[in-house]
Scaffold this motif. Structure first.
Motif: not given
Length: 66
Positions: A1-2, A11-12, A31-35
């Motif tokens: 996604x980044x 995310x892992x 909040x949604x993170x870039x990963x």
């Protein structure tokens, strides 16, 4: 996604919270993170693969006023 450089941790990875916030909804508590990780104000998480990480609450002493 980044898509930016340097790339955010996946995310892992153990430091996945270092990813950039791409969508913030403090009025709803998340909040949604870039990963792809969604982090909640109560420290719970929803990972992109659907796994749920329970909130990590500090264990403390309850003080009751007399």
């Amino acid at each position: 996604m980044c898509s930016h450089q340097p790339a955010c941790p996946t995310a892992d990875s153990t430091n996945h919270h270092a990813a950039i916030i791409v969508s913030s909804h403090p009025e709803q508590g998340w909040h949604l993170l870039c990963n792809g990780t969604i982090v909640f104000d109560d420290t719970g998480e929803l990972l992109p693969d659907g796994r749920v990480v329970s909130p990590r609450r500090a264990v403390g002493t309850l003080v009751v006023a007399a």
